[in-house]
Design an enzyme around this catalytic site. Sequence first.
Site, PDB file in Angstrom:
ATOM      1  N   LYS A 207      71.453  44.263  68.059  1.00 23.36           N
ATOM      2  CA  LYS A 207      71.966  45.079  69.168  1.00 23.36           C
ATOM      3  C   LYS A 207      72.112  46.540  68.736  1.00 23.36           C
ATOM      4  O   LYS A 207      72.893  46.863  67.852  1.00 23.36           O
ATOM      5  CB  LYS A 207      73.337  44.601  69.653  1.00 23.36           C
ATOM      6  N   GLU A 281      78.644  47.897  56.677  1.00 20.36           N
ATOM      7  CA  GLU A 281      78.433  49.308  56.284  1.00 20.36           C
ATOM      8  C   GLU A 281      79.308  50.130  57.223  1.00 20.36           C
ATOM      9  O   GLU A 281      78.983  50.284  58.392  1.00 20.36           O
ATOM     10  CB  GLU A 281      76.962  49.699  56.477  1.00 20.36           C
ATOM     11  N   CYS A 315      77.594  58.787  58.194  1.00 14.25           N
ATOM     12  CA  CYS A 315      78.686  58.069  57.538  1.00 14.25           C
ATOM     13  C   CYS A 315      78.967  58.628  56.147  1.00 14.25           C
ATOM     14  O   CYS A 315      80.101  58.641  55.693  1.00 14.25           O
ATOM     15  CB  CYS A 315      78.339  56.601  57.447  1.00 14.25           C
ATOM     16  N   GLU A 412      87.933  60.197  59.395  1.00 12.27           N
ATOM     17  CA  GLU A 412      86.517  60.497  59.584  1.00 12.27           C
ATOM     18  C   GLU A 412      86.361  61.270  60.897  1.00 12.27           C
ATOM     19  O   GLU A 412      86.776  60.791  61.945  1.00 12.27           O
ATOM     20  CB  GLU A 412      85.744  59.178  59.651  1.00 12.27           C
TER      21      GLU A 412
HETATM   22  P1  NAP Z   1      81.291  51.633  66.419  1.00 16.55           P
HETATM   23  O1  NAP Z   1      82.058  52.085  67.571  1.00 16.55           O
HETATM   24  O2  NAP Z   1      81.939  50.763  65.414  1.00 16.55           O
HETATM   25  O3  NAP Z   1      79.991  50.933  66.989  1.00 16.55           O
HETATM   26  C1  NAP Z   1      78.984  50.386  66.175  1.00 16.55           C
HETATM   27  C2  NAP Z   1      78.262  49.320  66.935  1.00 16.55           C
HETATM   28  O4  NAP Z   1      79.166  48.226  67.197  1.00 16.55           O
HETATM   29  C3  NAP Z   1      77.737  49.762  68.292  1.00 16.55           C
HETATM   30  O5  NAP Z   1      76.526  49.093  68.544  1.00 16.55           O
HETATM   31  C4  NAP Z   1      78.837  49.259  69.217  1.00 16.55           C
HETATM   32  O6  NAP Z   1      78.404  49.099  70.528  1.00 16.55           O
HETATM   33  C5  NAP Z   1      79.195  47.947  68.578  1.00 16.55           C
HETATM   34  N1  NAP Z   1      80.503  47.406  68.905  1.00 16.55           N
HETATM   35  C6  NAP Z   1      81.571  48.012  69.495  1.00 16.55           C
HETATM   36  N2  NAP Z   1      82.615  47.148  69.598  1.00 16.55           N
HETATM   37  C7  NAP Z   1      82.203  45.979  69.055  1.00 16.55           C
HETATM   38  C8  NAP Z   1      82.820  44.717  68.839  1.00 16.55           C
HETATM   39  N3  NAP Z   1      84.085  44.486  69.194  1.00 16.55           N
HETATM   40  N4  NAP Z   1      82.108  43.742  68.239  1.00 16.55           N
HETATM   41  C9  NAP Z   1      80.841  43.962  67.846  1.00 16.55           C
HETATM   42  N5  NAP Z   1      80.200  45.128  68.023  1.00 16.55           N
HETATM   43  C10 NAP Z   1      80.868  46.136  68.608  1.00 16.55           C
HETATM   44  O7  NAP Z   1      80.722  52.847  65.594  1.00 16.55           O
HETATM   45  P2  NAP Z   1      79.960  54.104  66.166  1.00 16.55           P
HETATM   46  O8  NAP Z   1      80.979  55.003  66.742  1.00 16.55           O
HETATM   47  O9  NAP Z   1      78.815  53.683  67.006  1.00 16.55           O
HETATM   48  O10 NAP Z   1      79.314  54.698  64.844  1.00 16.55           O
HETATM   49  C11 NAP Z   1      79.986  55.556  64.027  1.00 16.55           C
HETATM   50  C12 NAP Z   1      80.574  54.823  62.833  1.00 16.55           C
HETATM   51  O11 NAP Z   1      79.553  54.149  62.103  1.00 16.55           O
HETATM   52  C13 NAP Z   1      81.203  55.769  61.860  1.00 16.55           C
HETATM   53  O12 NAP Z   1      82.435  55.266  61.451  1.00 16.55           O
HETATM   54  C14 NAP Z   1      80.214  55.786  60.696  1.00 16.55           C
HETATM   55  O13 NAP Z   1      80.772  56.128  59.476  1.00 16.55           O
HETATM   56  C15 NAP Z   1      79.682  54.416  60.719  1.00 16.55           C
HETATM   57  N6  NAP Z   1      78.386  54.340  60.048  1.00 16.55           N
HETATM   58  C16 NAP Z   1      78.319  53.748  58.813  1.00 16.55           C
HETATM   59  C17 NAP Z   1      77.116  53.672  58.132  1.00 16.55           C
HETATM   60  C18 NAP Z   1      77.042  53.049  56.778  1.00 16.55           C
HETATM   61  O14 NAP Z   1      75.947  52.774  56.329  1.00 16.55           O
HETATM   62  N7  NAP Z   1      78.147  52.809  56.120  1.00 16.55           N
HETATM   63  C19 NAP Z   1      75.964  54.173  58.720  1.00 16.55           C
HETATM   64  C20 NAP Z   1      76.057  54.762  59.973  1.00 16.55           C
HETATM   65  C21 NAP Z   1      77.288  54.828  60.639  1.00 16.55           C
HETATM   66  P3  NAP Z   1      78.470  50.331  71.557  1.00 16.55           P
HETATM   67  O15 NAP Z   1      78.042  51.564  70.875  1.00 16.55           O
HETATM   68  O16 NAP Z   1      77.515  49.959  72.588  1.00 16.55           O
HETATM   69  O17 NAP Z   1      79.891  50.399  72.014  1.00 16.55           O
END
Ligand code: NAP
Length: 502
Positions: A207, A281, A315, A412
């Site tokens: 997804k 991650e 990230c 962050e």
């Molecule tokens: P997020 O809100 O956690 O969303 C990530 C993904 O999870 C999206 O596809 C989101 O869907 C989905 N999601 C939301 N709620 C969920 C739930 N309860 N159960 C399962 N999936 C769910 O993060 P983001 O705001 O998109 O991305 C930013 C974050 O990602 C930052 O904290 C960044 O540091 C982290 N990141 C980490 C890495 C790494 O390699 N460590 C790499 C890139 C990003 P929707 O978007 O459709 O709501």
Amino acid sequence: MASLKTISKLSARRQGRPAPELIFGDLWTYDPAPETADPKLKARYELFINGRFTAPKSGRYFNSINPANERKLAEIAVAGPADVEAAYRAAQKAFDTTWGKMPGAERAKYLFRIARLLQDRAREFAVAETMDGGKPIKESRDFDVPMAAAHFFYHAGWADKLDYVAPGRRIAPLGVVGQVIPWNFPLLMCAWKLAPALAMGNCVVLKPAETTSITALKLAEIIQDADLPPGVVNIVTGAGETGAAVMGHPIPAKVAFTGSTEVGKIIMRSLAGTDKKMTMELGGKAANIIFDDAPLDQAVEGIINGIFFNQGHVCCAGSRLLVHEPVADRVIAKLKQRMKVLRVGDPLDKNTDIGAINSKEQLARITALVKSGVKEGAGLFQPACTLPAKGWYFPPTIFTGVSMSHRIAREEIFGPVLSILTFRTPEEAVEKANNTAYGLSAGVWTDKGSRILKMSTELKAGVVWANTYNKFDPTSPFGGYKESGFGREGGRQGLLDYCRLL
Ligand code: NAP
Ligand code: MG
């Protein structure tokens, strides 16, 4: 042609005099230079299940918006529980009947084909990525798309050599895996997740993030063209509920998640007590550490790249700068000069350095954290720049006089905002860098090799860059410490997270 400054720098070096400081002039005005390749977008994208684009059983769709101008790009299907169920059944069938039984050398051919097809359509994908996510075209064109292809090539090369992943042990694929990814590197995260899983013989339900589903669905077109057996890869779109359904389904033997620490914890709690394998991650709050013996102009470029690359939607962004006190004033002055010539604006323009913020919600989050920095007493600097009237933009921002207790030093921000702290000794730098709940990455800038080695062993971060920043390679494992998660992606270590040792 070398500039006057460069020439005087060279002649000063020849004469044994100290080189003059590198100074940037004012921002030159360029004519717009928009990228013109056709992104070949469909008006509506369906779910990709069992090798076919399928209308969602829910009958629901949402709009994908271009953050640069707030215009609708396409309609995307919402996968409900019945669609997620169909995707997992297709994946299980593909694993049992084709992919799981196929020799690695045969699987490699498909992965090579995907990599080559992606290269063939590289410009089209770069434009689609920039329009859907807001990142500058020079990044999607020169980084995201080539790096995504590189991940497929690299893992294609492993598929017939899997006996060497764990020498002395026999290995087997896990079966079906569920994967959920964020919006900051939409296509590249697909490649990071899919390539190792497929090389190992697993089948996938993936997804993408709600705001950036388009390139994942364009990759599904390539997967069709590559003749991958139906059901090996299934892509289901939707928001958080779809993500929860993908992570919580009983079929997958493993779930892999990239996203925020907050959502990662929700998933971990919901799967506690099951026998599912997990890799996470999550977020980061990296320190970029500059010592007084570092090549300062090079370090300033590294800091700029570390925090303003992809609007700071990274990230592992170097979002905290730890600078050695003797050079702090010089580094900050150079940074401010350099920031004045950054171009913020239309992400499709080839000269743009900082594009659009991915969503209105993310812009609100960045704005709130920046306000908290001002309120808590840190010194704000933003260069004068005119932001486009429509779309979501944030100017490059630095905070000086930041202390460890400020929210901008701990949380962050995920935007183009740098918090600057100083240190006096290497011990203090390590102490401050490690004083965070996260541990994804760090940067060290110094002339001394011994200091690099010492710092890299003491910094609690999955990646430590030395005299560079934000460098990636498919051969190099990437992942976190502490609340930045666990498991590795890339390299031999990444493959180990997609197999069972027998
Ligand atoms: P997020 O809100 O956690 O969303 C990530 C993904 O999870 C999206 O596809 C989101 O869907 C989905 N999601 C939301 N709620 C969920 C739930 N309860 N159960 C399962 N999936 C769910 O993060 P983001 O705001 O998109 O991305 C930013 C974050 O990602 C930052 O904290 C960044 O540091 C982290 N990141 C980490 C890495 C790494 O390699 N460590 C790499 C890139 C990003 P929707 O978007 O459709 O709501
Ligand atoms: Mg979008």
